[in-house]
Design an enzyme around this catalytic site. Structure first.
Site: not given
Ligand code: ITT
Length: 205
Positions: A10, A13, A73, A156, A158-159, A179, A184
């Site tokens: 991602n 992230k 995660d 990115f 849900y922000d 941010k 979190h």
């Molecule tokens: P990796 O597993 O490869 O790290 P991923 O996007 O699949 O990537 P997750 O399974 O942890 O990662 O899913 C995280 C979800 O939560 C993803 O839909 C993000 O958009 C959302 N999310 C997490 N942190 C966020 C943030 O800081 N702002 C907005 N959305 C966030």
């Protein structure tokens, strides 16, 4: 310099991780930069469990065994939706569905819901697996509400619908440093930081 492989695909992230940990004496590589594309089965029932699965999967690869492997995660919990999408945040409506549609779907499901009943939080678990097998997990949350509309183009995921009543802004409208200071992910990464520093110090003795 000690290598860290961050077990994420991602890019949103990854950008924040570099901003938060970039001053440490470490070479931080994404999976892509490390030339890795492992199959990861995120089948735990908690953020911490899934973060550990990601980090352990990469640690088990020959390329990962000498690096410090970190994984994140995270997800959005909406109280009105009984905590959905939670650990399924990335998979909500389908992994490849654009966030404009995922975000609009959450707004639609909260139609007619007002004020504090729109409460929500982001959660993040960061797991670390060290070359000697030592493991650690650090978690962070940020409380907010689901906004009334999609607002802002920073961040990115849900922000654009994560509203901070105290700021009067969504996390997509905040400057990145702001941010990271309250998020979190910022909290979870600042929790894992001393564990990494301690491991590095122990190894240097
Ligand atoms: P990796 O597993 O490869 O790290 P991923 O996007 O699949 O990537 P997750 O399974 O942890 O990662 O899913 C995280 C979800 O939560 C993803 O839909 C993000 O958009 C959302 N999310 C997490 N942190 C966020 C943030 O800081 N702002 C907005 N959305 C966030």
């Amino acid at each position: 310099m000690q290598k860290i492989i961050f077990a994420t695909g991602n890019e949103g992230k990854m950008r924040e991780i570099r901003q938060i940990l970039g001053d440490m004496p470490l070479e931080i590589l994404s999976l892509k930069e490390a030339g890795l594309d492992p199959e990861i089965h995120e089948d735990a029932s908690s953020f911490a469990g899934n973060a550990l699965i990601k980090a352990r999967t990469v640690h088990a690869l020959p390329e990962g065994s000498q690096a410090i492997v970190l994984a994140d995660d995270s997800g959005l919990e909406v109280d009105w939706l009984n905590g959905e999408p939670g650990i399924y945040s990335a998979r909500y409506l389908g992994e490849s569905v654009p966030y404009s549609i995922k975000n609009q779907s959450i707004l639609d499901r909260l139609q007619g819901v007002t004020g504090e009943a729109r409460s929500a939080r982001f959660r993040c678990a960061v797991a670390a697996v060290f070359p000697d097998g030592q493991e650690a997990v650090s978690e962070g949350t940020i409380e907010g509400q689901i906004a009334g509309e999609i607002l802002g183009d920073g961040g990115f995921g849900y922000d654009p619908i994560f509203w901070l009543p105290g700021e009067g802004l969504t996390t997509a409208q905040l400057p990145a440093e702001k941010k990271n200071a309250i998020s979190h992910r910022g909290k979870a990464l600042r929790g894992i930081r001393p564990v990494i520093e301690q491991w590095l110090a122990g190894r240097a003795v």
